[in-house]
Enzyme design. Sequence first.
Site, PDB file in Angstrom:
ATOM      1  N   THR A  76       2.057  -0.413   0.359  1.00 54.02           N
ATOM      2  CA  THR A  76       1.707  -1.806   0.651  1.00 54.02           C
ATOM      3  C   THR A  76       2.348  -2.757  -0.372  1.00 54.02           C
ATOM      4  OG1 THR A  76      -0.452  -0.843   1.281  1.00 54.02           O
ATOM      5  CG2 THR A  76      -0.194  -3.201   1.575  1.00 54.02           C
ATOM      6  N   GLU A 127       0.740   8.199  -2.530  1.00 56.27           N
ATOM      7  CA  GLU A 127       1.085   6.785  -2.326  1.00 56.27           C
ATOM      8  C   GLU A 127      -0.133   5.952  -2.712  1.00 56.27           C
ATOM      9  OE1 GLU A 127       2.064   5.742   1.760  1.00 56.27           O
ATOM     10  OE2 GLU A 127       1.490   3.658   1.405  1.00 56.27           O
ATOM     11  N   ARG A 150      -3.330  -2.477  -2.625  1.00 60.59           N
ATOM     12  CA  ARG A 150      -4.382  -3.198  -1.914  1.00 60.59           C
ATOM     13  C   ARG A 150      -5.537  -3.517  -2.855  1.00 60.59           C
ATOM     14  NH1 ARG A 150      -4.219   0.641   3.564  1.00 60.59           N
ATOM     15  NH2 ARG A 150      -1.944   0.576   3.613  1.00 60.59           N
ATOM     16  N   LYS A 177       8.827   3.550   7.821  1.00 59.15           N
ATOM     17  CA  LYS A 177       7.427   3.849   8.126  1.00 59.15           C
ATOM     18  C   LYS A 177       7.124   3.257   9.512  1.00 59.15           C
ATOM     19  CE  LYS A 177       2.958   2.230   6.301  1.00 59.15           C
ATOM     20  NZ  LYS A 177       2.003   2.605   5.259  1.00 59.15           N
TER      21      LYS A 177
END
Length: 207
Positions: A65, A37, A41, A125
Amino acid sequence: MSDLHKFPVIPVIVLDDANDAEPLAEALLAGGLNIIEVTFRTAAAAESIERIAKAFPEMQVGAGTVVTPEQAKRAIDAGSKFGLAPGTDPETIAYFKQQGVPFIPGIMTPSDIQAAVKAGCTSLKFFPAGAAGGPKLLKAMAAPYANLGIKFCPTGGVTLDNMNDYLSLPEVFAIGGTWLATKAQIQAKEWGTITQQVKDALAKASA
Ligand code: 3PG
C-alpha cells in the site's frame, strides 16, 4: 524481481504495534515463509519493516500500500526490499525504479496494465481480484498482453479455498492475502495459528 517470483504466497500484513513485528516475522518463518508485505496502512509500518529487516536478514521484507513517492522513500529507508500498491502511480513507480528496488503496482483494467507497462513494470498486482471477477477476468484480461511476459499477483478476496484457482494460471506468479495473518490474530498474538495457516497455504500451493 525474479527473487520475488520464488514465493507462491505473500502475506499482506496490517500492524498496529511495531512490537508485534518480530514475533510475527518469526511465526511466518516457522511456517516456512521468507516473505512479508507490511502495508503502509498504519503508522507502525516503517518501524515494523526496519525491525524485521534488522532481526531477520533472511526475510524478504517489503512494503505494501505504497501510494506516494514520500511513502516509497520511507519504505526504502526502513529497509524494504520490494514494494507493492493497489494502484498504478507513475511517480511512485519512478521512485522505486530510481532506487533500484522492485515495485509491483496494482491493476484492475487493461488501461491500468498499459500504464504500468509504459512505466516499465511487468510484475503487477491484480486488485481487488475476487470482487473484480476472479481468475476468469484475469485470464481474459491478460490474454492480449501475453507476448509482453507480464506476471500477476492477485490479492483481495483470495483464500485458502480459492488460491489454487489463481496459482494454476501460467501468468500468476503468486497470490497475496490478509488471511494468512489477520489483524485480529496479530492483536491477539496467535502466533501458532499464523504459523499453521502459512504451512497450510504452502502445502496447498505445492500440491
Ligand atoms: C491487499 O491489499 O492485498 C488486500 O487488502 C488483501 O485483501 P484480502 O484482505 O481480501 O486478503
